[in-house]
Design a protein around this motif. Sequence first.
Motif, PDB file in Angstrom:
ATOM      1  N   GLU A   1       0.817  -1.219   0.000  1.00 55.79           N
ATOM      2  CA  GLU A   1       0.000   0.000   0.000  1.00 55.79           C
ATOM      3  C   GLU A   1       0.849   1.267   0.000  1.00 55.79           C
ATOM      4  OE1 GLU A   1      -3.133   1.575   0.342  1.00 55.79           O
ATOM      5  OE2 GLU A   1      -3.669  -0.152  -0.847  1.00 55.79           O
TER       6      GLU A   1
ATOM      7  N   ASN B   1       4.404   3.027  -0.550  1.00 56.22           N
ATOM      8  CA  ASN B   1       5.740   2.949  -1.137  1.00 56.22           C
ATOM      9  C   ASN B   1       6.512   4.235  -0.926  1.00 56.22           C
ATOM     10  OD1 ASN B   1       5.866   0.275  -2.670  1.00 56.22           O
ATOM     11  ND2 ASN B   1       3.885   1.117  -3.282  1.00 56.22           N
ATOM     12  N   ILE B   2       7.534   4.153  -0.133  1.00 55.02           N
ATOM     13  CA  ILE B   2       8.364   5.325   0.127  1.00 55.02           C
ATOM     14  C   ILE B   2       9.319   5.505  -1.038  1.00 55.02           C
ATOM     15  CG2 ILE B   2      10.071   6.338   1.654  1.00 55.02           C
ATOM     16  CD1 ILE B   2       8.905   4.771   3.913  1.00 55.02           C
TER      17      ILE B   2
ATOM     18  N   MET C   1       6.852   9.535  -0.415  1.00 55.35           N
ATOM     19  CA  MET C   1       5.860   8.569   0.077  1.00 55.35           C
ATOM     20  C   MET C   1       4.616   8.586  -0.802  1.00 55.35           C
ATOM     21  SD  MET C   1       4.870   8.177   3.999  1.00 55.35           S
ATOM     22  CE  MET C   1       3.404   9.126   4.288  1.00 55.35           C
ATOM     23  N   SER C   2       4.116   7.435  -1.142  1.00 56.01           N
ATOM     24  CA  SER C   2       2.899   7.389  -1.943  1.00 56.01           C
ATOM     25  C   SER C   2       1.986   6.265  -1.463  1.00 56.01           C
ATOM     26  CB  SER C   2       3.237   7.159  -3.409  1.00 56.01           C
ATOM     27  OG  SER C   2       3.542   5.816  -3.650  1.00 56.01           O
ATOM     28  N   MET C   3       0.726   6.378  -1.786  1.00 51.77           N
ATOM     29  CA  MET C   3      -0.243   5.385  -1.370  1.00 51.77           C
ATOM     30  C   MET C   3      -1.018   4.874  -2.562  1.00 51.77           C
ATOM     31  SD  MET C   3      -2.339   5.293   1.883  1.00 51.77           S
ATOM     32  CE  MET C   3      -3.316   4.541   0.634  1.00 51.77           C
ATOM     33  N   GLY C   4      -0.647   3.692  -3.014  1.00 53.14           N
ATOM     34  CA  GLY C   4      -1.381   3.138  -4.142  1.00 53.14           C
ATOM     35  C   GLY C   4      -1.409   4.163  -5.250  1.00 53.14           C
TER      36      GLY C   4
ATOM     37  N   TYR D   1      -2.820  10.889   1.654  1.00 52.17           N
ATOM     38  CA  TYR D   1      -2.469  11.247   3.025  1.00 52.17           C
ATOM     39  C   TYR D   1      -2.312  12.751   3.089  1.00 52.17           C
ATOM     40  CZ  TYR D   1       1.765  12.017   0.751  1.00 52.17           C
ATOM     41  OH  TYR D   1       2.696  12.517  -0.119  1.00 52.17           O
TER      42      TYR D   1
ATOM     43  N   LEU E   1      -9.101   6.331   1.676  1.00 51.09           N
ATOM     44  CA  LEU E   1      -8.706   6.885   2.968  1.00 51.09           C
ATOM     45  C   LEU E   1      -8.757   5.817   4.051  1.00 51.09           C
ATOM     46  CD1 LEU E   1      -7.797   9.197   4.680  1.00 51.09           C
ATOM     47  CD2 LEU E   1     -10.148  10.017   4.827  1.00 51.09           C
ATOM     48  N   GLU E   2      -9.760   4.970   3.997  1.00 54.41           N
ATOM     49  CA  GLU E   2      -9.865   3.903   4.987  1.00 54.41           C
ATOM     50  C   GLU E   2      -8.692   2.943   4.873  1.00 54.41           C
ATOM     51  OE1 GLU E   2     -13.767   2.136   4.774  1.00 54.41           O
ATOM     52  OE2 GLU E   2     -14.736   4.052   5.221  1.00 54.41           O
ATOM     53  N   GLU E   3      -8.315   2.630   3.645  1.00 55.25           N
ATOM     54  CA  GLU E   3      -7.158   1.757   3.455  1.00 55.25           C
ATOM     55  C   GLU E   3      -5.884   2.407   3.980  1.00 55.25           C
ATOM     56  OE1 GLU E   3      -6.999   0.557  -0.677  1.00 55.25           O
ATOM     57  OE2 GLU E   3      -8.985  -0.353  -0.450  1.00 55.25           O
TER      58      GLU E   3
ATOM     59  N   ILE F   1      -5.699   4.591   6.389  1.00 55.58           N
ATOM     60  CA  ILE F   1      -5.749   4.567   7.850  1.00 55.58           C
ATOM     61  C   ILE F   1      -5.364   3.189   8.385  1.00 55.58           C
ATOM     62  CG2 ILE F   1      -7.264   4.745   9.852  1.00 55.58           C
ATOM     63  CD1 ILE F   1      -8.848   6.873   8.297  1.00 55.58           C
TER      64      ILE F   1
ATOM     65  N   SER G   1      -3.437   1.014   6.925  1.00 57.09           N
ATOM     66  CA  SER G   1      -1.995   0.842   6.729  1.00 57.09           C
ATOM     67  C   SER G   1      -1.208   1.550   7.815  1.00 57.09           C
ATOM     68  CB  SER G   1      -1.581   1.398   5.369  1.00 57.09           C
ATOM     69  OG  SER G   1      -2.081   0.583   4.339  1.00 57.09           O
TER      70      SER G   1
END
Lengths: 114, 114
Positions: free
Chosen positions: A43, A45-46, B1-4, B9, B96-98, B100, B102
């Motif tokens: 989920e 990835n830095i 940093m990234s999320m999917g 975030y 957003l739920e995912e 949180i 993580s």
Amino acid sequence: MSMGNSKLYKGSLNTIILKLLDERGKMYGYEITQKVKELTKGELNITEGALYPALHKLEAEGLLDVEIAKVDNRLRKYYKLTEAGEKETVNRLQELEEFIRSMQNLVNPNWSIS
Amino acid sequence: MSMGNSKLYKGSLNTIILKLLDERGKMYGYEITQKVKELTKGELNITEGALYPALHKLEAEGLLDVEIAKVDNRLRKYYKLTEAGEKETVNRLQELEEFIRSMQNLVNPNWSIS
DNA sequence: TTTTATGTATAAGAAAATTATGTATATATT
DNA sequence: AATATATACATAATTTTCTTATACATAAAA
């Protein structure tokens, strides 16, 4: 948007780094990216562009110490918490946890945490 | 940093706005700041400098509709979700739920959600 | 032999916030 | 009556933090 004293929701990368180092003693940059990927099941990835500047900044702030190693002819820089870093980790983790709880309350008040 | 796929975030403010409007039908800016403050027990304070540009952007993207009202001689701009906004809210909330979850896994793997 | 994985680093740009203002009315306090 | 606080919106300047792109270098796998 602000959280108490902090720009936390943005700066959560720093707290994640501190938390991992607190848990695992010492880690190097690449290891951190892989560990976070693993812990979040891909989920989160830095990117290197975010990670290395963050590490350097934490070091400059006196929260991290570095130790250079050579493994298989490749460079590694192991980071670990200083005493100041350990103290700061407690505060930042607390703030991050409060932030997460707040977000949960907003997004899904039915969730309960135990 | 990234999320999917997302810059989530960071952009959680947008999702919070969408979620509140989805829940409560229509709200005006100041009301949103107060509601968020209340729901998070003062933890999360949305600044006007963040809120109003965010509302304008969401409107420009076609996710919100505006309706101007005058109450007690003072201006109010009520925002509500468009149809596109309602669809988008579902996606963003899920992301957003995912996120949180993580973060929880990283920060406190002992927490369980039910 | 070329791609993928390991490993660190930085510069350019974008995104999203904070801070500082500005305008204006209503209500509460001194 | 004067002043401060709450309500209500708005934007410009700045800062923070990220993504993207690039760079260098070795090891292992295809």
